[in-house]
Design an enzyme around this catalytic site. Structure first.
Site, PDB file in Angstrom:
ATOM      1  N   ARG A   1      11.052  -0.873  11.829  1.00 59.31           N
ATOM      2  CA  ARG A   1       9.847  -0.636  12.632  1.00 59.31           C
ATOM      3  C   ARG A   1       9.757  -1.659  13.758  1.00 59.31           C
ATOM      4  O   ARG A   1      10.042  -2.834  13.568  1.00 59.31           O
ATOM      5  CB  ARG A   1       8.612  -0.782  11.737  1.00 59.31           C
ATOM      6  CG  ARG A   1       8.328   0.440  10.905  1.00 59.31           C
ATOM      7  CD  ARG A   1       7.242   0.196   9.900  1.00 59.31           C
ATOM      8  NE  ARG A   1       6.029  -0.389  10.472  1.00 59.31           N
ATOM      9  CZ  ARG A   1       4.870  -0.447   9.824  1.00 59.31           C
ATOM     10  NH1 ARG A   1       4.779   0.045   8.593  1.00 59.31           N
ATOM     11  NH2 ARG A   1       3.822  -0.990  10.385  1.00 59.31           N
TER      12      ARG A   1
ATOM     13  N   ARG B   1      -0.615  -8.590  13.704  1.00 58.96           N
ATOM     14  CA  ARG B   1      -1.124  -7.634  12.708  1.00 58.96           C
ATOM     15  C   ARG B   1      -1.989  -8.348  11.670  1.00 58.96           C
ATOM     16  O   ARG B   1      -3.041  -7.841  11.263  1.00 58.96           O
ATOM     17  CB  ARG B   1       0.046  -6.918  12.021  1.00 58.96           C
ATOM     18  CG  ARG B   1       0.725  -5.908  12.937  1.00 58.96           C
ATOM     19  CD  ARG B   1       2.104  -5.528  12.448  1.00 58.96           C
ATOM     20  NE  ARG B   1       2.092  -4.765  11.214  1.00 58.96           N
ATOM     21  CZ  ARG B   1       3.175  -4.604  10.442  1.00 58.96           C
ATOM     22  NH1 ARG B   1       4.328  -5.167  10.772  1.00 58.96           N
ATOM     23  NH2 ARG B   1       3.096  -3.885   9.352  1.00 58.96           N
TER      24      ARG B   1
ATOM     25  N   ARG C   1      11.594  -6.092   3.822  1.00 54.79           N
ATOM     26  CA  ARG C   1      11.522  -4.657   4.126  1.00 54.79           C
ATOM     27  C   ARG C   1      12.465  -4.324   5.285  1.00 54.79           C
ATOM     28  O   ARG C   1      13.180  -3.318   5.245  1.00 54.79           O
ATOM     29  CB  ARG C   1      10.078  -4.288   4.491  1.00 54.79           C
ATOM     30  CG  ARG C   1       9.893  -2.839   4.912  1.00 54.79           C
ATOM     31  CD  ARG C   1       8.454  -2.407   4.760  1.00 54.79           C
ATOM     32  NE  ARG C   1       7.652  -2.662   5.931  1.00 54.79           N
ATOM     33  CZ  ARG C   1       6.330  -2.510   5.989  1.00 54.79           C
ATOM     34  NH1 ARG C   1       5.649  -2.141   4.922  1.00 54.79           N
ATOM     35  NH2 ARG C   1       5.661  -2.753   7.086  1.00 54.79           N
TER      36      ARG C   1
ATOM     37  N   ARG D   1      -9.585   0.760   9.208  1.00 55.10           N
ATOM     38  CA  ARG D   1      -9.152  -0.606   9.493  1.00 55.10           C
ATOM     39  C   ARG D   1     -10.225  -1.409  10.214  1.00 55.10           C
ATOM     40  O   ARG D   1     -10.018  -2.580  10.506  1.00 55.10           O
ATOM     41  CB  ARG D   1      -7.917  -0.561  10.380  1.00 55.10           C
ATOM     42  CG  ARG D   1      -6.601  -0.904   9.665  1.00 55.10           C
ATOM     43  CD  ARG D   1      -5.536  -0.833  10.725  1.00 55.10           C
ATOM     44  NE  ARG D   1      -4.260  -1.399  10.423  1.00 55.10           N
ATOM     45  CZ  ARG D   1      -3.251  -0.735   9.858  1.00 55.10           C
ATOM     46  NH1 ARG D   1      -3.424   0.475   9.415  1.00 55.10           N
ATOM     47  NH2 ARG D   1      -2.088  -1.327   9.715  1.00 55.10           N
TER      48      ARG D   1
ATOM     49  N   LYS E   1       0.832  -1.214   0.000  1.00 51.05           N
ATOM     50  CA  LYS E   1       0.000   0.000   0.000  1.00 51.05           C
ATOM     51  C   LYS E   1       0.865   1.263   0.000  1.00 51.05           C
ATOM     52  O   LYS E   1       0.599   2.200  -0.735  1.00 51.05           O
ATOM     53  CB  LYS E   1      -0.929   0.034   1.233  1.00 51.05           C
ATOM     54  CG  LYS E   1      -1.931  -1.099   1.299  1.00 51.05           C
ATOM     55  CD  LYS E   1      -2.953  -0.901   2.421  1.00 51.05           C
ATOM     56  CE  LYS E   1      -2.351  -0.886   3.809  1.00 51.05           C
ATOM     57  NZ  LYS E   1      -1.768  -2.173   4.242  1.00 51.05           N
TER      58      LYS E   1
HETATM   59  P1  AMP Z   1       0.706   0.644   9.431  1.00 49.93           P
HETATM   60  O1  AMP Z   1       1.887   1.542   9.239  1.00 49.93           O
HETATM   61  O2  AMP Z   1      -0.479   1.040   8.612  1.00 49.93           O
HETATM   62  O3  AMP Z   1       1.059  -0.815   9.264  1.00 49.93           O
HETATM   63  O4  AMP Z   1       0.248   0.820  10.952  1.00 49.93           O
HETATM   64  C1  AMP Z   1       1.111   0.492  12.027  1.00 49.93           C
HETATM   65  C2  AMP Z   1       0.295   0.288  13.294  1.00 49.93           C
HETATM   66  O5  AMP Z   1      -0.364   1.512  13.631  1.00 49.93           O
HETATM   67  C3  AMP Z   1      -0.805  -0.746  13.210  1.00 49.93           C
HETATM   68  O6  AMP Z   1      -0.336  -2.067  13.417  1.00 49.93           O
HETATM   69  C4  AMP Z   1      -1.726  -0.270  14.339  1.00 49.93           C
HETATM   70  O7  AMP Z   1      -1.193  -0.588  15.606  1.00 49.93           O
HETATM   71  C5  AMP Z   1      -1.660   1.232  14.176  1.00 49.93           C
HETATM   72  N1  AMP Z   1      -2.683   1.734  13.233  1.00 49.93           N
HETATM   73  C6  AMP Z   1      -2.454   2.375  12.047  1.00 49.93           C
HETATM   74  N2  AMP Z   1      -3.599   2.705  11.452  1.00 49.93           N
HETATM   75  C7  AMP Z   1      -4.588   2.271  12.280  1.00 49.93           C
HETATM   76  C8  AMP Z   1      -6.017   2.289  12.224  1.00 49.93           C
HETATM   77  N3  AMP Z   1      -6.653   2.837  11.169  1.00 49.93           N
HETATM   78  N4  AMP Z   1      -6.709   1.752  13.259  1.00 49.93           N
HETATM   79  C9  AMP Z   1      -6.071   1.205  14.314  1.00 49.93           C
HETATM   80  N5  AMP Z   1      -4.746   1.127  14.437  1.00 49.93           N
HETATM   81  C10 AMP Z   1      -3.990   1.661  13.428  1.00 49.93           C
END
Ligand code: AMP
Length: 193
Positions: free
Chosen positions: A139, A150, A127, A88, A13
């Site tokens: 990360r 996740r 990654r 999400r 994404k």
């Molecule tokens: P990402 O970078 O999109 O993989 O997000 C990293 C982490 O941030 C996720 O595993 C969640 O802990 C949190 N997170 C990001 N976006 C959301 C969302 N829309 N709702 C809930 N948690 C989120």
């Protein structure tokens, strides 16, 4: 152009959002990036979110909806935006509908990257290796344990978001396993050029 990119962690994404940003000259609104920035800055939101994020769980709907409510009203998002990592949960999708209606905004498309789940862990590991090779910091949630959480969160809470949009008739599905350029071309095709 206002669009949502859906897909599991590691689906690509972020990579595709960066290309769409350039093509349409609109910002990528990644709740993950915004939350990581909040953690780094030590804000109250960051402090609340950190342990959940590190473990791979989902931050509360209230926190992320609040972040997006403020962000979509900023000047650079006036002509559109790409939502990456939000919504999400179905509750977030419903809250987004309300927010958009309140701001007199409409979504143009919801694009889902479909990927083979078995390939995702390998992508995340790649990654992490590339980040280290580039001298960056991996990360905290790019490790097999957090990744499993996740993916579980994705299956249980985010997969229904696709069904939510499919039910409304706005979902476009793209093969996220194709080479990066082919995925970009498929997304552009789905968006009508
Ligand atoms: P990402 O970078 O999109 O993989 O997000 C990293 C982490 O941030 C996720 O595993 C969640 O802990 C949190 N997170 C990001 N976006 C959301 C969302 N829309 N709702 C809930 N948690 C989120």
């Amino acid at each position: 152009m206002r669009l949502i990119l859906l897909g599991p962690p590691g689906a690509g994404k972020g990579t595709q959002a960066a290309r769409l940003m350039e093509k349409y000259n609109i910002p990528q609104l990644s709740t993950g990036d915004m939350l990581r920035a909040a953690v780094k800055a030590g804000t109250p939101t960051g402090l609340r979110a950190k342990s959940v994020m590190d473990a791979g769980g989902l931050v509360s709907d209230e926190i992320v909806v609040g972040i997006i409510a403020d962000r979509i009203r900023e000047a650079d998002a006036r002509n559109g935006f790409i939502l990456d990592g939000f919504p999400r949960t179905v509750a977030q999708a419903e809250a987004l509908d309300t927010l958009l209606a309140r701001n007199d905004m409409r979504l143009d498309a919801i694009v889902e990257l479909k990927v083979d789940e078995a390939a995702l862990l390998a992508r995340i590991e790649k990654r992490a290796r590339e980040t280290v090779a580039a001298g960056g910091v991996v990360r905290a949630d790019d490790n097999p344990e957090a990744f499993k959480v996740r993916l579980d969160a994705y299956r249980a809470q985010t997969a229904p978001v696709s069904a939510y949009y499919a039910g409304k008739g706005g979902l476009k599905t793209v093969d996220g396993m194709a080479p990066i350029d082919a995925v970009t071309a498929a997304i552009n095709g789905a968006l009508g050029g």
